[in-house]
Design a protein around this motif. Sequence first.
Motif, PDB file in Angstrom:
ATOM      1  N   ALA A 294       0.830  -1.215   0.000  1.00  8.46           N
ATOM      2  CA  ALA A 294       0.000   0.000   0.000  1.00  8.46           C
ATOM      3  C   ALA A 294       0.860   1.259   0.000  1.00  8.46           C
ATOM      4  O   ALA A 294       0.586   2.221  -0.732  1.00  8.46           O
ATOM      5  N   VAL A 295       1.917   1.268   0.805  1.00  7.49           N
ATOM      6  CA  VAL A 295       2.792   2.442   0.864  1.00  7.49           C
ATOM      7  C   VAL A 295       3.450   2.702  -0.492  1.00  7.49           C
ATOM      8  O   VAL A 295       3.473   3.833  -0.993  1.00  7.49           O
TER       9      VAL A 295
ATOM     10  N   SER B 136       2.516   1.686  -3.542  1.00  6.74           N
ATOM     11  CA  SER B 136       1.542   2.080  -4.575  1.00  6.74           C
ATOM     12  C   SER B 136       1.039   3.498  -4.353  1.00  6.74           C
ATOM     13  O   SER B 136       0.875   4.268  -5.311  1.00  6.74           O
ATOM     14  N   MET B 137       0.816   3.893  -3.093  1.00 12.01           N
ATOM     15  CA  MET B 137       0.353   5.257  -2.818  1.00 12.01           C
ATOM     16  C   MET B 137       1.436   6.283  -3.157  1.00 12.01           C
ATOM     17  O   MET B 137       1.158   7.332  -3.741  1.00 12.01           O
TER      18      MET B 137
ATOM     19  N   ILE C 265       1.543   6.690  -6.881  1.00 12.50           N
ATOM     20  CA  ILE C 265       0.475   7.568  -7.374  1.00 12.50           C
ATOM     21  C   ILE C 265       0.842   9.027  -7.134  1.00 12.50           C
ATOM     22  O   ILE C 265       0.666   9.883  -8.008  1.00 12.50           O
ATOM     23  N   GLY C 266       1.369   9.324  -5.941  1.00 15.46           N
ATOM     24  CA  GLY C 266       1.765  10.697  -5.641  1.00 15.46           C
ATOM     25  C   GLY C 266       2.882  11.191  -6.534  1.00 15.46           C
ATOM     26  O   GLY C 266       2.848  12.330  -7.020  1.00 15.46           O
TER      27      GLY C 266
ATOM     28  N   ASN D 167      -1.836  13.033  -0.983  1.00 15.08           N
ATOM     29  CA  ASN D 167      -0.865  11.941  -0.923  1.00 15.08           C
ATOM     30  C   ASN D 167      -0.390  11.691   0.505  1.00 15.08           C
ATOM     31  O   ASN D 167      -0.113  10.546   0.887  1.00 15.08           O
TER      32      ASN D 167
ATOM     33  N   LEU E 180      -3.116   9.688   2.066  1.00 13.51           N
ATOM     34  CA  LEU E 180      -3.054   8.307   1.585  1.00 13.51           C
ATOM     35  C   LEU E 180      -1.879   7.557   2.196  1.00 13.51           C
ATOM     36  O   LEU E 180      -2.001   6.387   2.590  1.00 13.51           O
ATOM     37  N   GLY E 181      -0.708   8.231   2.268  1.00  8.98           N
ATOM     38  CA  GLY E 181       0.468   7.600   2.862  1.00  8.98           C
ATOM     39  C   GLY E 181       0.257   7.271   4.325  1.00  8.98           C
ATOM     40  O   GLY E 181       0.685   6.212   4.808  1.00  8.98           O
TER      41      GLY E 181
ATOM     42  N   ALA F 134      -1.995   4.284   4.526  1.00  8.36           N
ATOM     43  CA  ALA F 134      -1.241   3.075   4.169  1.00  8.36           C
ATOM     44  C   ALA F 134      -0.278   2.682   5.294  1.00  8.36           C
ATOM     45  O   ALA F 134      -0.065   1.491   5.560  1.00  8.36           O
TER      46      ALA F 134
ATOM     47  N   THR G 111       1.597   6.396 -12.620  1.00  7.04           N
ATOM     48  CA  THR G 111       2.273   5.984 -11.381  1.00  7.04           C
ATOM     49  C   THR G 111       3.766   5.840 -11.663  1.00  7.04           C
ATOM     50  O   THR G 111       4.163   5.340 -12.715  1.00  7.04           O
TER      51      THR G 111
ATOM     52  N   SER H 232      11.035   5.193  -2.511  1.00  3.80           N
ATOM     53  CA  SER H 232       9.864   4.578  -1.885  1.00  3.80           C
ATOM     54  C   SER H 232      10.129   3.114  -1.545  1.00  3.80           C
ATOM     55  O   SER H 232       9.678   2.613  -0.510  1.00  3.80           O
TER      56      SER H 232
END
Length: 449
Positions: free
Chosen positions: A42-43, A45-46, A49-50, A325, A328-329, A332, A409, A415
Amino acid sequence: MRQIKRLFTRYIHDVIIAVEAILANKMKSMLTALGIMFGVAAVISMLAIGRGAQQEVLEQIRLVGVNNIIVSPSDIALGAPNAAGSDSRRFSPGLTLLDAMAIEEAIPTVSRLSPVISMNYHAVLEGRSYPVVLEGVSSNYFELLNINLVEGKVFNQVQSEGGFPVAIIGDNIRNRFFSTQDPIGRYIKCGNTWLKVIGVIERRDFTASASDEMGISSTDNKIFIPTQTMLMRFRDRARVNPEVLESIARGGGNANSGNNGNGVVTANHQLDKIIVQVDETEHLSVTADIITRMLLRRHSDIYDFEVTVPELLLKQQQKTNDIFNIVLGAIASISLIVGGIGIMNIMLASVWERIREIGTRQAIGASRKDIVVQFLAESTLISVTGGMIGIVLGVVLARLIHVMADIQTIVSLFSVLVAFGVSATVGIVFGYIPAKRASEQDPVESLRH
């Protein structure tokens, strides 16, 4: 060096025991690592996206140009709130070339500008016809929007001021008409005018949202000619003909003029856009305000235009994206914390289940440090393994989001390293309490269980 070797020899046995315990309970270990796996995925992918949203905004800024202001016609003409005599009949000439010249000459913070006139035509050559967008621009246009040429050159001053029939074509037009030959110096017909090709624009990646929000479109299907060439050889929408004068005299309107019912008469806009570049970013807002005031005076206090600062809008969008973001982070990251708590709970339960093993090890000489290293290594290995699997899942998930949702993405090394480091840290932090609890067991009491 000898001391390090002795410590390694002593504690490597504890690590081996931890690995054996994990392999002996594969299902339990996998279920324990699930929280870390999905948290890391999740981290990543988020963050992807950011990063993609940030890259998209930067690309849009590049497309609309740095420090640019866009003046465009408005479909609805409204009188200014403080305009005197708002009930009297007033006339606005629309957005004209004279407006562009006045902005360039009167405002010192303007470094360069370009008027833009767009019309749909069919390009014809050797019996082949292709729909194109014909745009009349100045030679500054290509610098304003960071458009590069792969061949040829832009209009010079003589060609621009004289209205010469010269053209710069987009990549699709080159491929359509000149796929097997050099287009420079050859002619292509638009309407009744033959245009000499003097340049070819490079193909550029295009962000669709830039077109929707900022009025920027791809150059691949366009033919660019000097503004004066457009006005002299094709069409000048501001030119008044006898039919228009007769219509105005009768109090009516037609394609070249209209009345909005509030005493405001507007002519067709000669220009579709004026792109203005300001010398410094901090002058953007002030210059936009000055342009608005100037055009209001020139248009009889009629708001038949819009002044937009794309870069400021995009930076505000970027700020909103950053906040989104971060949220979202944070959401996550909660998965990682939950996964860490799960590891701690399972390890605490494991200590109770393996209390006889702990007592046996202590009875044959294992110290408290040995017990701590064993259980800490076990929790860390589970967490790190889950983190590595989560990294793979995160990369795959980011790719799926890009393909299925058409959202850009970008998975960065930063990351991945952050996610891996956090997973290892979670294993150490949440594994220490069970490890310490195991080391504090009384060997005699442990052997009685």
